[in-house]
Motif scaffolding. Structure first.
Motif, PDB file in Angstrom:
ATOM      1  N   GLN A 113       0.837  -1.182   0.000  1.00  0.00           N
ATOM      2  CA  GLN A 113       0.000   0.000   0.000  1.00  0.00           C
ATOM      3  C   GLN A 113       0.880   1.243   0.000  1.00  0.00           C
ATOM      4  O   GLN A 113       1.947   1.250   0.613  1.00  0.00           O
ATOM      5  N   GLN A 145       0.936   5.464   0.572  1.00  0.00           N
ATOM      6  CA  GLN A 145       0.283   6.640   1.123  1.00  0.00           C
ATOM      7  C   GLN A 145       1.021   7.888   0.666  1.00  0.00           C
ATOM      8  O   GLN A 145       2.253   7.922   0.668  1.00  0.00           O
ATOM      9  N   TYR A 197      -2.305   5.470  -6.946  1.00  0.00           N
ATOM     10  CA  TYR A 197      -2.553   5.958  -5.603  1.00  0.00           C
ATOM     11  C   TYR A 197      -2.546   7.474  -5.622  1.00  0.00           C
ATOM     12  O   TYR A 197      -1.743   8.087  -6.327  1.00  0.00           O
TER      13      TYR A 197
END
Length: 117
Positions: A1, A3, A106
């Motif tokens: 993931q 961020q 993202y």
């Protein structure tokens, strides 16, 4: 993931400058693109400036910002920048940081840039 955390937006007068920053965290082993997009009210989100990474790295700029905006990065700090010069009212938008990792995009939360007297 992945961020992404953005900073640097704000209010600036026409002709002024602003520098946006985007700090990335997470596992990033296969990044194929990273850059900045913007969205004005009633408009589609559009590419502003972007690194495209393959066999070679290319930089893409929107025609409307060529010569005024510069994208750069500091890999050691996991940070992406957008230097914005000679800002125009038409540059007013929410600016988003983007990173493509393992085929997925993202996005940061966005930072408001307002160019007005």
């Amino acid at each position: 993931q992945v961020q992404l955390v953005e900073s640097g937006g704000g209010l600036v007068q026409p002709g002024g400058s602003l520098r946006l920053s985007c700090v990335a965290s997470g596992i990033m082993y296969s990044t194929t693109a990273m850059g900045w997009h913007r969205q004005a009210p009633g408009k589609q989100r559009e590419l502003v400036a972007e690194y495209r990474i393959g066999g070679a790295t290319h930089i893409i700029y929107a025609e409307s910002v060529k010569g005024r905006f510069t994208i750069s990065r500091d890999n050691a700090k996991n940070t992406l920048y957008l230097q914005m010069n000679i800002l125009k009212p038409e540059d007013t938008a929410v600016y988003y940081c983007m990173r493509r990792e393992r085929g997925l995009d993202y996005w940061g939360q966005g930072t408001q840039v307002t160019v007005s007297s």
